[in-house]
Design a protein around this motif. Structure first.
Motif, PDB file in Angstrom:
ATOM      1  N   ALA A  22       0.831  -1.207   0.000  1.00  0.00           N
ATOM      2  CA  ALA A  22       0.000   0.000   0.000  1.00  0.00           C
ATOM      3  C   ALA A  22       0.867   1.259   0.000  1.00  0.00           C
ATOM      4  N   VAL A  23       1.947   1.243   0.764  1.00  0.00           N
ATOM      5  CA  VAL A  23       2.865   2.383   0.785  1.00  0.00           C
ATOM      6  C   VAL A  23       3.505   2.552  -0.593  1.00  0.00           C
ATOM      7  N   GLU A  24       3.904   1.463  -1.193  1.00  0.00           N
ATOM      8  CA  GLU A  24       4.512   1.534  -2.533  1.00  0.00           C
ATOM      9  C   GLU A  24       3.521   2.081  -3.550  1.00  0.00           C
ATOM     10  N   GLU A  25       2.290   1.615  -3.489  1.00  0.00           N
ATOM     11  CA  GLU A  25       1.274   2.073  -4.439  1.00  0.00           C
ATOM     12  C   GLU A  25       0.988   3.571  -4.266  1.00  0.00           C
ATOM     13  N   THR A  26       0.946   4.017  -3.033  1.00  0.00           N
ATOM     14  CA  THR A  26       0.618   5.418  -2.760  1.00  0.00           C
ATOM     15  C   THR A  26       1.787   6.354  -3.002  1.00  0.00           C
ATOM     16  N   PHE A  27       2.968   5.974  -2.546  1.00  0.00           N
ATOM     17  CA  PHE A  27       4.108   6.896  -2.553  1.00  0.00           C
ATOM     18  C   PHE A  27       5.169   6.571  -3.599  1.00  0.00           C
ATOM     19  N   ARG A  28       5.097   5.402  -4.234  1.00  0.00           N
ATOM     20  CA  ARG A  28       6.064   4.997  -5.273  1.00  0.00           C
ATOM     21  C   ARG A  28       7.502   5.158  -4.774  1.00  0.00           C
ATOM     22  N   ILE A  29       7.772   4.637  -3.607  1.00  0.00           N
ATOM     23  CA  ILE A  29       9.091   4.753  -2.982  1.00  0.00           C
ATOM     24  C   ILE A  29      10.185   4.137  -3.849  1.00  0.00           C
ATOM     25  N   SER A  30       9.881   3.022  -4.488  1.00  0.00           N
ATOM     26  CA  SER A  30      10.907   2.341  -5.274  1.00  0.00           C
ATOM     27  C   SER A  30      11.359   3.149  -6.489  1.00  0.00           C
ATOM     28  N   GLU A  31      10.542   4.109  -6.900  1.00  0.00           N
ATOM     29  CA  GLU A  31      10.902   4.931  -8.065  1.00  0.00           C
ATOM     30  C   GLU A  31      11.811   6.099  -7.698  1.00  0.00           C
ATOM     31  N   ILE A  32      11.987   6.348  -6.411  1.00  0.00           N
ATOM     32  CA  ILE A  32      12.820   7.466  -5.976  1.00  0.00           C
ATOM     33  C   ILE A  32      14.280   7.046  -6.055  1.00  0.00           C
ATOM     34  N   LYS A  33      15.044   7.797  -6.787  1.00  0.00           N
ATOM     35  CA  LYS A  33      16.471   7.514  -6.943  1.00  0.00           C
ATOM     36  C   LYS A  33      17.267   8.517  -6.136  1.00  0.00           C
ATOM     37  N   ALA A  34      18.301   8.031  -5.492  1.00  0.00           N
ATOM     38  CA  ALA A  34      19.125   8.915  -4.646  1.00  0.00           C
ATOM     39  C   ALA A  34      20.001   9.819  -5.482  1.00  0.00           C
TER      40      ALA A  34
END
Length: 176
Positions: free
Chosen positions: A164-176
């Motif tokens: 749910a967190v991934e779907e809402t915030f797309r954390i995995s798409e954030i690149k450092a």
């Protein structure tokens, strides 16, 4: 230009001059109206742009607040579960963990989940509430079989929360 020459042959110079002035006046009015409409459209577009910027800033703040709240509640629930596990294995827990049989941090978590329901949305409210209920169930569990069920349910809820967190915030798409 050929129209004006044709008019000069058929009409008097005064009539041709009046026609040319009328055409010039219509042209000037047309340009003025087009410019006024253009200014009005630019003003309206800027108003919409500012409105969207304000809405975007609000949404960004809300999403940030939601993420922080979810991360905080999840972390606190994990600490409660760790302390419950320590209790089950007769290890020491912080002094303020239990008072008269009540798990104080868990009560505070229930309060925070309820208080921040609007920010969390129903999805995260439901998942965090289930995790809190599971912590309460874990505290009341005495058998090894029940503890195994609690552990399996905990892993499933953790995965649901992660998705749910991934779907809402797309954390995995954030690149450092």
């Amino acid at each position: 230009m050929s129209d004006i020459v044709q008019w000069l042959k058929e009409y008097s110079p005064v009539v041709v001059l009046l026609l040319a002035l009328g055409a010039g006046l219509v042209f000037i009015l047309q340009q003025t109206v087009e410019k006024a409409i253009g200014v009005k459209m630019d003003t309206y577009a800027r108003h919409l742009e500012l409105k969207l910027e304000r809405r975007s800033a609000f949404m960004e703040k809300l999403l940030t607040d939601r993420f922080i709240r979810i991360a905080d509640l999840s972390t606190r629930l994990e600490k409660v579960m760790t302390n419950i596990n320590q209790l089950k294995h007769n290890h020491p827990v912080p002094k303020d963990f239990m008072l008269n049989g009540e798990i104080i941090p868990l009560t505070e978590i229930y309060e925070d989940i309820t208080i921040h329901r609007l920010i969390l949305t129903e999805t995260f409210y439901g998942l965090l509430r289930k995790k809190a209920d599971l912590a309460l169930q874990a505290a009341n569990t005495n058998s090894v079989e029940d503890w195994g069920t609690v552990t399996a349910n905990r892993m499933q809820l953790d995965e649901e929360l992660r998705l749910a967190v991934e779907e809402t915030f797309r954390i995995s798409e954030i690149k450092a």
